[in-house]
Motif scaffolding. Structure first.
Motif, PDB file in Angstrom:
ATOM      1  N   GLY A   1      24.435 -48.740  32.622  1.00 24.07           N
ATOM      2  CA  GLY A   1      24.167 -49.225  31.273  1.00 24.07           C
ATOM      3  C   GLY A   1      24.854 -50.546  31.005  1.00 24.07           C
ATOM      4  N   ILE A   2      26.096 -50.656  31.425  1.00 26.14           N
ATOM      5  CA  ILE A   2      26.836 -51.898  31.164  1.00 26.14           C
ATOM      6  C   ILE A   2      26.198 -53.073  31.887  1.00 26.14           C
ATOM      7  CG2 ILE A   2      29.038 -53.052  31.559  1.00 26.14           C
ATOM      8  CD1 ILE A   2      30.426 -50.434  30.957  1.00 26.14           C
ATOM      9  N   THR A   3      25.793 -52.854  33.139  1.00 30.52           N
ATOM     10  CA  THR A   3      25.157 -53.982  33.844  1.00 30.52           C
ATOM     11  C   THR A   3      23.780 -54.307  33.273  1.00 30.52           C
ATOM     12  OG1 THR A   3      24.547 -52.412  35.533  1.00 30.52           O
ATOM     13  CG2 THR A   3      26.303 -53.940  36.084  1.00 30.52           C
ATOM     14  N   SER A   4      23.214 -53.443  32.453  1.00 31.91           N
ATOM     15  CA  SER A   4      21.942 -53.788  31.810  1.00 31.91           C
ATOM     16  C   SER A   4      22.131 -54.710  30.623  1.00 31.91           C
ATOM     17  CB  SER A   4      21.233 -52.545  31.296  1.00 31.91           C
ATOM     18  OG  SER A   4      21.119 -51.599  32.289  1.00 31.91           O
ATOM     19  N   LEU A   5      23.339 -54.799  30.117  1.00 31.68           N
ATOM     20  CA  LEU A   5      23.570 -55.701  28.989  1.00 31.68           C
ATOM     21  C   LEU A   5      23.183 -57.110  29.410  1.00 31.68           C
ATOM     22  CD1 LEU A   5      26.980 -54.323  27.760  1.00 31.68           C
ATOM     23  CD2 LEU A   5      24.850 -54.351  26.478  1.00 31.68           C
ATOM     24  N   PRO A   6      22.349 -57.779  28.642  1.00 31.13           N
ATOM     25  CA  PRO A   6      21.861 -59.086  29.075  1.00 31.13           C
ATOM     26  C   PRO A   6      22.969 -60.041  29.508  1.00 31.13           C
ATOM     27  CG  PRO A   6      20.729 -58.404  27.087  1.00 31.13           C
ATOM     28  CD  PRO A   6      21.768 -57.375  27.348  1.00 31.13           C
ATOM     29  N   SER A   7      24.104 -60.034  28.789  1.00 26.67           N
ATOM     30  CA  SER A   7      25.120 -61.020  29.136  1.00 26.67           C
ATOM     31  C   SER A   7      25.814 -60.676  30.450  1.00 26.67           C
ATOM     32  CB  SER A   7      26.155 -61.148  28.019  1.00 26.67           C
ATOM     33  OG  SER A   7      26.841 -59.940  27.855  1.00 26.67           O
ATOM     34  N   VAL A   8      25.906 -59.396  30.748  1.00 30.36           N
ATOM     35  CA  VAL A   8      26.527 -59.020  32.024  1.00 30.36           C
ATOM     36  C   VAL A   8      25.553 -59.268  33.166  1.00 30.36           C
ATOM     37  CG1 VAL A   8      27.506 -57.142  33.366  1.00 30.36           C
ATOM     38  CG2 VAL A   8      28.069 -57.354  30.971  1.00 30.36           C
ATOM     39  N   SER A   9      24.288 -58.853  32.988  1.00 29.41           N
ATOM     40  CA  SER A   9      23.348 -59.021  34.100  1.00 29.41           C
ATOM     41  C   SER A   9      23.121 -60.494  34.383  1.00 29.41           C
ATOM     42  CB  SER A   9      22.036 -58.302  33.806  1.00 29.41           C
ATOM     43  OG  SER A   9      21.378 -58.893  32.721  1.00 29.41           O
ATOM     44  N   ASN A  10      23.343 -61.335  33.392  1.00 26.71           N
ATOM     45  CA  ASN A  10      23.175 -62.757  33.607  1.00 26.71           C
ATOM     46  C   ASN A  10      24.307 -63.356  34.432  1.00 26.71           C
ATOM     47  OD1 ASN A  10      21.720 -65.120  33.237  1.00 26.71           O
ATOM     48  ND2 ASN A  10      23.035 -65.773  31.560  1.00 26.71           N
ATOM     49  N   MET A  11      25.411 -62.608  34.595  1.00 25.60           N
ATOM     50  CA  MET A  11      26.550 -63.137  35.353  1.00 25.60           C
ATOM     51  C   MET A  11      26.513 -62.727  36.821  1.00 25.60           C
ATOM     52  SD  MET A  11      28.619 -64.685  33.222  1.00 25.60           S
ATOM     53  CE  MET A  11      30.275 -64.641  33.927  1.00 25.60           C
ATOM     54  N   VAL A  12      25.635 -61.822  37.166  1.00 28.54           N
ATOM     55  CA  VAL A  12      25.638 -61.344  38.553  1.00 28.54           C
ATOM     56  C   VAL A  12      24.425 -61.899  39.280  1.00 28.54           C
ATOM     57  CG1 VAL A  12      26.824 -59.227  37.933  1.00 28.54           C
ATOM     58  CG2 VAL A  12      24.352 -59.256  37.965  1.00 28.54           C
ATOM     59  N   ASN A  13      24.535 -62.045  40.589  1.00 29.23           N
ATOM     60  CA  ASN A  13      23.373 -62.528  41.341  1.00 29.23           C
ATOM     61  C   ASN A  13      22.474 -61.353  41.718  1.00 29.23           C
ATOM     62  OD1 ASN A  13      24.201 -61.388  43.840  1.00 29.23           O
ATOM     63  ND2 ASN A  13      25.542 -63.110  44.206  1.00 29.23           N
ATOM     64  N   TRP A  14      21.303 -61.694  42.263  1.00 32.49           N
ATOM     65  CA  TRP A  14      20.325 -60.665  42.576  1.00 32.49           C
ATOM     66  C   TRP A  14      20.862 -59.574  43.455  1.00 32.49           C
ATOM     67  CZ3 TRP A  14      16.327 -58.354  41.060  1.00 32.49           C
ATOM     68  CH2 TRP A  14      15.476 -59.008  40.171  1.00 32.49           C
ATOM     69  N   ARG A  15      21.635 -60.007  44.475  1.00 34.45           N
ATOM     70  CA  ARG A  15      22.123 -59.019  45.413  1.00 34.45           C
ATOM     71  C   ARG A  15      23.019 -58.020  44.699  1.00 34.45           C
ATOM     72  NH1 ARG A  15      25.867 -59.851  50.300  1.00 34.45           N
ATOM     73  NH2 ARG A  15      25.608 -57.722  51.071  1.00 34.45           N
ATOM     74  N   GLU A  16      23.873 -58.528  43.832  1.00 32.60           N
ATOM     75  CA  GLU A  16      24.785 -57.664  43.106  1.00 32.60           C
ATOM     76  C   GLU A  16      24.026 -56.771  42.127  1.00 32.60           C
ATOM     77  OE1 GLU A  16      28.451 -60.930  43.193  1.00 32.60           O
ATOM     78  OE2 GLU A  16      27.138 -60.779  41.459  1.00 32.60           O
ATOM     79  N   PHE A  17      23.062 -57.364  41.430  1.00 30.79           N
ATOM     80  CA  PHE A  17      22.303 -56.590  40.454  1.00 30.79           C
ATOM     81  C   PHE A  17      21.569 -55.436  41.131  1.00 30.79           C
ATOM     82  CE2 PHE A  17      18.593 -55.890  37.662  1.00 30.79           C
ATOM     83  CZ  PHE A  17      19.266 -55.607  36.493  1.00 30.79           C
ATOM     84  N   ARG A  18      20.940 -55.755  42.251  1.00 32.32           N
ATOM     85  CA  ARG A  18      20.209 -54.694  42.934  1.00 32.32           C
ATOM     86  C   ARG A  18      21.143 -53.693  43.597  1.00 32.32           C
ATOM     87  NH1 ARG A  18      15.534 -54.035  43.251  1.00 32.32           N
ATOM     88  NH2 ARG A  18      15.471 -53.302  45.390  1.00 32.32           N
ATOM     89  N   PHE A  19      22.295 -54.135  44.006  1.00 26.26           N
ATOM     90  CA  PHE A  19      23.275 -53.199  44.545  1.00 26.26           C
ATOM     91  C   PHE A  19      23.624 -52.158  43.479  1.00 26.26           C
ATOM     92  CE2 PHE A  19      27.689 -51.869  44.903  1.00 26.26           C
ATOM     93  CZ  PHE A  19      27.683 -51.308  46.167  1.00 26.26           C
ATOM     94  N   VAL A  20      23.941 -52.650  42.277  1.00 28.05           N
ATOM     95  CA  VAL A  20      24.293 -51.711  41.213  1.00 28.05           C
ATOM     96  C   VAL A  20      23.099 -50.858  40.839  1.00 28.05           C
ATOM     97  CG1 VAL A  20      25.039 -51.515  38.820  1.00 28.05           C
ATOM     98  CG2 VAL A  20      26.107 -53.186  40.309  1.00 28.05           C
TER      99      VAL A  20
END
Ligand SMILES: Cc1cc2nc3c(=O)[nH]c(=O)nc-3n(C[C@H](O)[C@H](O)[C@H](O)COP(=O)(O)OP(=O)(O)OC[C@H]3O[C@@H](n4cnc5c(N)ncnc54)[C@H](O)[C@@H]3O)c2cc1C
Ligand SMILES: Cc1cc2nc3c(=O)[nH]c(=O)nc-3n(C[C@H](O)[C@H](O)[C@H](O)COP(=O)(O)OP(=O)(O)OC[C@H]3O[C@@H](n4cnc5c(N)ncnc54)[C@H](O)[C@@H]3O)c2cc1C
Ligand SMILES: Cc1cc2nc3c(=O)[nH]c(=O)nc-3n(C[C@H](O)[C@H](O)[C@H](O)COP(=O)(O)OP(=O)(O)OC[C@H]3O[C@@H](n4cnc5c(N)ncnc54)[C@H](O)[C@@H]3O)c2cc1C
Ligand SMILES: NC(=O)c1ccc[n+]([C@@H]2O[C@H](COP(=O)([O-])OP(=O)(O)OC[C@H]3O[C@@H](n4cnc5c(N)ncnc54)[C@H](OP(=O)(O)O)[C@@H]3O)[C@@H](O)[C@H]2O)c1
Ligand SMILES: NC(=O)c1ccc[n+]([C@@H]2O[C@H](COP(=O)([O-])OP(=O)(O)OC[C@H]3O[C@@H](n4cnc5c(N)ncnc54)[C@H](OP(=O)(O)O)[C@@H]3O)[C@@H](O)[C@H]2O)c1
Ligand SMILES: NC(=O)c1ccc[n+]([C@@H]2O[C@H](COP(=O)([O-])OP(=O)(O)OC[C@H]3O[C@@H](n4cnc5c(N)ncnc54)[C@H](OP(=O)(O)O)[C@@H]3O)[C@@H](O)[C@H]2O)c1
Ligand SMILES: CCCCCCCCCCCCCCCC(=O)OC[C@H](COP(=O)(O)O)OC(=O)CCCCCCCCCCCCCCC
Ligand SMILES: CCCCCCCCCCCCCCCC(=O)OC[C@H](COP(=O)(O)O)OC(=O)CCCCCCCCCCCCCCC
Ligand SMILES: CCCCCCCCCCCCCCCC(=O)OC[C@H](COP(=O)(O)O)OC(=O)CCCCCCCCCCCCCCC
Ligand code: HEM
Ligand code: HEM
Ligand code: HEM
Lengths: 436, 436, 436
Positions: C345-364
């Motif tokens: 849920g936290i990584t879905s927050l627009p401001s957090v997901s905007n700070m991570v790269n694709w690899r990190e986002f998909r990892f989570v």
């Protein structure tokens, strides 16, 4: 490669130069004693003030306002140049005029732009720009402002145009502020807490002590806070929706939306968000305090002894379906209210609210907000249940604290209910038309 | 309507073309076999590489670095054009020089700009740009860079200027990284957990087994984690504030802030945010594990049997006010500590921290942060309460785990307390002056 | 100082003028009756429509679409000017063509740009731009669009280029939407809840009533919701990961990623985020409902009476290590699952997901997401424990609700397990190559 001149080799001048060199600018320092020091960032040149000024048409004045006088003598050289004022003061409204306007008086021929004062030297140097990346920019010459805003953007910061140099005062005060919008909610809740603290101490601690000499001061740690916090939460939540209701009555009475609200109402309406979030904080504390109840030594001890007493007497309580209903429903109402409360909190997060349109935002904040208020009020009403307003629960003529806490929420809900009656609602809608 | 040329009809080339066509660009593909395929987005034209290059002055090279050789032959045609390098590698630092610099060597006359490599083809195509919308841009020609940044902005992405082409290496490594700043906190907490796991297993499981042959391995599921997690949380929280204290001592000792800190200290200070968030995670787990205590079969069984034993013996424990005080206070301290902890977490959210100024951010992070540390340490101390350091609680000469956990927090708090004594604080403030 | 003309002195016209004057623009109103009113913002001038049009080359049409006709007569004056259409409708797709296109037909010689329609007049005036600051801009003339986007940016709003005027329809529909992506998840979960509500009511309330005439309707408040919510959470969580698995099978079967998925699958894949967040909401409710269990009157009453009965009979239950293991493990699994769920849920927050790269986002989202699913499924399986599928737990041939809830998650996990077998995974990876 653009050349930018920085006056002053102090902490801020150097940090800014460091950052700008990284972003491919070439930097020229102006200084009182122009000698290369090991502290200066690698790649920057250093000259006397007047020499340096000639190398660029943008000059950043990284000097304290108190030492601006030397600029007067450079008026000739600085004619037509863009001077960026980045200075801060130590106190809010320290000088009658803003530093930038003072600079404009000192150097009449130059284009003054206020910028960068919200950024910390340490943050620039270390790269940990965790707090605001927003750089407020203002100035009278729009071309000069544009140039500065381009630099800001290139450094990876967010420029925000604030209009003419008259805005400089506000911009200079900004970094000295400490949560200005949170002051009213903070003091309000402090007052609420103190009042209910004494109220509950009298009812729950002093009275038993006076009456039966029981020392139950340990209640100060959990039981009393767990009365104060939910009451504060409920009251603050109601106070979030009260100004909207007052505004509606005022507009109905006046028949127009075009007369300004009184100042106190305006201010109140602008800090509803903060009021709501403080309420959420209290509600969160209430939930935590409630959930630890079964862990408490006092609760365990009471339950155990009651069981032992009954077991020894070989009696069993009968199961009361109505008590089960009441107990389960008030808890369920509390949970649902808290859930919606948290949803309101989540949509207040700037990044989330920025993703929704007005209709959606107001749907959540207004519709779901009222639902939250209804659920939380119902939670408290059902908790009161049978004891509610029963004379037996009066102590020294004082009713239970939650009875007092219910006054504002119930009032708000009743008035709101009247306002949404079709006939009144239609009038109000007609008056408000065009606002969204 | 601007025309952009894309070399390569692979996945990325097509996705980018698809997106750019939506934004009103006209697209020309360059390809080895220039024949219209049904896969190409509708509206794009396709030519041979050299033909296509003549149609536009911006060319996006959507080809893997391994196949760049053919560009050498086009040097003439590409003279003066803007070449956008979007390529990624498979490993960090795979080649000695960055792909963009390699391209600059291959095609000397062109202006190379690095961009777009952080965006995924799938994200462009499907429109779910959920991860970063930031496009890092670098290049030696600022005009060319500006052109590319305009395109980026038009596509609804956020360009971030990273300076000259030397930054390309870092930009190329970026999408291959997996939480680099979280590595140290992660390993540190893994080590902490493993250490305290064995420590607690020895004290709480092996010892009872050896001593009284009791099989209480089921404690591995909840009781043991609920020792490890809070201890890790407390230790990590203290480690967040330890580097600041060390830095202060170092600065006091050196008498200046201008000498760099040793590397380990620098790195430590930069990952305090991550350390703090991991600590928050552990604290959250501790809270959940604590709140389920009364649901556990083991706890219910114990309570029931103790009650039955006493009921059968017809005895009742006396109520101990001091135990009630201790039990309620340590829980209350924990709740308040956790509440502030969560507040620290909320202000770490990028969108929230972007709304506050430096003074506010440091107020929350530094002042409230220390308050959190104080509350959490007090929580543990009061939990220890009477048993604290009592020889009876030693098992095989090992003290309780929380006693060990208290060492770092108490140390940090004591040193901090010394540092804020007026005389020392004044010196330190003088040394640090100018940083904010 | 740029001059901007605004047609219409209604609410929106005035609010926009107010804001633009603050940002140093000079404003000229065009009106049917050009007389200064006290409502007009201070500093603005007012003329007749045709006079005003001559003062500026940007004209903002703050008039309802229904009254556009008068513009026809001004065609001559408006030739070559930039007309900004800001109008909204009352219903989605109210007119066959968008307002902006209609305007373009009316005034052929002008450059039409659509903008500002997502901003509320009240928000502009009061400065509380809490909902979206995004201004969608579209238009056929890129120079005109650029001019308007500059204004937007100067006002502190975020312009988003949406391409040609064909996008106007969508932009006009945007402010009328109410969470379109959340509709499917919402209805789906409503159906799930209703189904399991009746299922559980039959099993847990009607059956005992029919069988033993016990009135346990009070279970409707907490026990039943605490069955429905976790089941809905688990099912929705599984439905988040089901489409990915279906997509993989489809791609394997087709041997290519280049054929479009069927529409239902596409839509499903695009609302996985919303599905996941709704699942998180249900899980949060489940956790709250679970944690209040020990506070409930019913639970306390049951425990007490069971203890009294045993105490009176002087018997004690034996401690069952296996029950302790099962009980502790399923709770621990639930806690860990919930923790990861919150992280998602936290990584879905627009401001957090905007700070991570694709690899990190998909990892989570992908790796940690599956881990969450595994933990939650295991939590339910272990909760079922010994009773799982035992015929004794059948009531009227109906298995326990959680048994049904386990079907989809287990299916997803089994298929996923097959898909990551090396041989299949290799094929799939080859097919998907190039997407990230
Ligand atoms: C946890 C929590 C978080 C909150 N977060 C926020 C937040 O992030 N932002 C925030 O603003 N509030 C926030 N609030 C406060 C509150 O939810 C909102 O202010 C809510 O919109 C008030 O609803 P209302 O129906 O009383 O307002 P209204 O009935 O709309 O207020 C009445 C008056 O306001 C005017 N008005 C207000 N908004 C508009 C509009 N958009 N268009 C036209 N007229 C308008 C009307 O003209 C009318 O005169 C929060 C509250 C809580 C409890
Ligand atoms: C849950 C949680 C979340 C956190 N989130 C964040 C986060 O989002 N971002 C973050 O940075 N930290 C975060 N932290 C870490 C921590 O709260 C901060 O680093 C805090 O500021 C440290 O305070 P301090 O008083 O020890 O630092 P300081 O005493 O300020 O550190 C000492 C040294 O740092 C220098 N210094 C640091 N900052 C400044 C400054 N602004 N101006 C001048 N000098 C400075 C001083 O020169 C001094 O040498 C988080 C911690 C927790 C527990
Ligand atoms: C609490 C919660 C929050 C969530 N928040 C979000 C969110 O914010 N955003 C979000 O998108 N989802 C979110 N989800 C949904 C879910 O976690 C993700 O969709 C997740 O990525 C699905 O993983 P998967 O492995 O099934 O997808 P995949 O296996 O990747 O899906 C299969 C298909 O999708 C394609 N595909 C998908 N993504 C990519 C990519 N980046 N590159 C290449 N191909 C790709 C593949 O080609 C493949 O055909 C959330 C879920 C939960 C429970
Ligand atoms: N530090 C921050 O975080 C920060 C943030 C925002 C804004 N600011 C603003 O930036 C300005 C400079 O701050 P700073 O921290 O860099 O201050 P500083 O370290 O004290 O540097 C000031 C510089 O001004 C120059 N100067 C010129 N005439 C002077 C005089 N008569 N006496 C003393 N110095 C003189 C000096 O440079 P030479 O010796 O080269 O002449 C000196 O290095 C201030 O206005 C401040 O408000 C600072
Ligand atoms: N209000 C919002 O929050 C908002 C938000 C986004 C978009 N919009 C759009 O902005 C436009 C204007 O909205 P508004 O709220 O300002 O409306 P409004 O208050 O009703 O004002 C409309 C104005 O149009 C002018 N007008 C010209 N010919 C007219 C005619 N024949 N009849 C009536 N008025 C005529 C009038 O100005 P003169 O008397 O000076 O001629 C009138 O003041 C609408 O298209 C709306 O969709 C509004
Ligand atoms: N896919 C992503 O998500 C993504 C994201 C960021 C960056 N990138 C970068 O984008 C570039 C292209 O990636 P891609 O996924 O589009 O790769 P791809 O699907 O393999 O396409 C590569 C294209 O390069 C062209 N090409 C020219 N000479 C070639 C040769 N000798 N051998 C093979 N192909 C040759 C081909 O186009 P013609 O047949 O038309 O000549 C081919 O379609 C890579 O540098 C990659 O790192 C990709
Ligand atoms: C479980 C519920 C947890 C709730 C936690 C308590 C919340 C307490 C709220 C106080 C927040 C204050 C932030 C202060 C920072 C600040 O000043 O921030 C300042 C900025 C800007 O303030 P101005 O409007 O005054 O300029 O404010 C914000 O942006 C506030 C956003 C706060 C959002 C709070 C979100 C709560 C989210 C809860 C999500 C939770 C899920 C939890 C589930 C269990
Ligand atoms: C109830 C408390 C709930 C706490 C939940 C546990 C939090 C665990 C914290 C770990 C978060 C890691 C995120 C990783 C994503 C990432 O790497 O994100 C990467 C980005 C950027 O990282 P870099 O700084 O390394 O570039 O980091 C962030 O932006 C981190 C922001 C995280 C904010 C966490 C906020 C917690 C908020 C809690 C709000 C709650 C209210 C709850 C009330 C009950
Ligand atoms: C303790 C757990 C607390 C969980 C709280 C329940 C969460 C319920 C989730 C529903 C959220 C819906 C938001 C709707 C707003 C919206 O529509 O928002 C709309 C936007 C954009 O939506 P579109 O993608 O449809 O355009 O959506 C978002 O940006 C959603 C972000 C939501 C993030 C939820 C984060 C949950 C964070 C939990 C942090 C908590 C820590 C808590 C620790 C205890
Ligand atoms: C998870 C959610 C919630 C639960 C489980 C819960 C539970 C409880 C319980 C058990 C009590 C009785 C406390 C006692 O015996 O002393 C109580 C009281 C109360 N609750 Fe809640 N509650 C929740 C949420 C809320 C919310 C969101 C509000 C309002 C904002 C609220 C307002 C109150 C009030 C005003 C009281 C009366 C306090 C008193 O005078 O004792 N509750 N709640
Ligand atoms: C809601 C908040 C909290 C509550 C209700 C709470 C409650 C408790 C309880 C009941 C215990 C005793 C556990 C046991 O008997 O095994 C405990 C122990 C402990 N808590 Fe907390 N706590 C909270 C927050 C915190 C926080 C935020 C921290 C630190 C970061 C913390 C650190 C500790 C430590 C170190 C122990 C000792 C662990 C041990 O060795 O057993 N607690 N807490
Ligand atoms: C803090 C985390 C959690 C705790 C403490 C917890 C605890 C429990 C407990 C005590 C039960 C038994 C309820 C009863 O006796 O009626 C239960 C059931 C269940 N839980 Fe959880 N749980 C947690 C998280 C989750 C999560 C994240 C999910 C799934 C998304 C989940 C799914 C379920 C399911 C499906 C059931 C069976 C419901 C039924 O049919 O009774 N739980 N959980």
């Amino acid at each position: 490669q653009e050349t930018v001149c920085i006056f002053g080799t102090g902490d801020f001048g150097r940090s800014l130069a460091f950052k700008m060199l990284q972003c491919n600018y070439s930097i020229v320092f102006g200084s009182r004693n122009p000698q290369k020091s090991s502290l200066l960032p690698h790649g920057a040149e250093i000259f006397s003030y007047s020499e340096a000024a000639q190398k660029s048409d943008i000059i950043i004045i990284a000097v304290h306002r108190e030492h601006y006088d030397f600029l007067k003598e450079l008026t000739e050289v600085l004619k037509g140049k863009i001077l960026v004022d980045i200075s801060n003061n130590l106190k809010i409204n320290q000088y009658p005029e803003s530093n930038a306007e003072y600079l404009a008086h000192l150097v009449p021929g130059a284009h003054i732009v206020k910028a960068f004062n919200t950024i910390s030297a340490w943050a620039l140097q270390s790269g940990t720009l965790d707090a605001s990346r927003q750089v407020f920019v203002c100035g009278n010459d729009s071309h000069a402002k544009q140039r500065v805003m381009d630099i800001v953007r290139t450094l990876g910061l967010t420029p925000l145009d604030q209009g003419s140099l008259m805005a400089a005062k506000e911009i200079e005060n900004y970094p000295l502020q400490l949560f200005p919008m949170w002051k009213f909610p903070f003091y309000l809740s402090a007052i609420l807490c103190v009042f209910f603290f004494f109220y509950c101490v009298i009812r729950d601690i002093i009275y038993p002590y006076v009456n039966s000499k029981k020392d139950i001061t340990f209640r100060l740690a959990i039981s009393i806070p767990n009365r104060i916090f939910p009451i504060a939460a409920l009251t603050l939540l109601a106070l979030v929706y009260l100004p909207g209701v007052i505004a509606a009555i005022l507009q109905l009475y006046r028949g127009t939306k075009y007369r300004r609200f009184p100042d106190w109402l305006d201010h109140w309406m602008l800090c509803r968000k903060q009021l709501g979030l403080v309420a959420l904080g209290f509600a969160f504390l209430h939930v935590l305090y409630t959930l630890v109840i079964p862990i408490r030594y006092y609760v365990r001890w009471t339950l155990k002894n009651r069981t032992i007493t009954q077991a020894t007497a070989k009696t069993q309580d009968l199961f009361s379906t109505s008590t089960a209903w009441l107990s389960d429903s008030y808890v369920a109402l509390g949970i649902l209210g808290f859930f919606l409360f948290v949803l309101l909190g989540i949509t207040s997060l700037p990044s989330v609210s920025n993703m929704v349109n007005w209709r959606e935002f107001r749907f959540v904040q207004s519709k779901l907000g009222y639902l939250t208020l209804i659920l939380c009020t119902a939670h408290t009403l059902v908790y009161g249940g049978k004891r509610f307003l029963s004379p037996a629960s009066l102590i020294w003529y004082l009713p239970s604290a939650y009875v007092i806490a219910l006054i504002i929420p119930c009032t708000v809900l009743v008035i709101k209910f009247i306002l949404i009656l079709p006939c009144i609602d239609k009038t109000l809608t007609r008056i408000r038309q065009g606002w969204e």
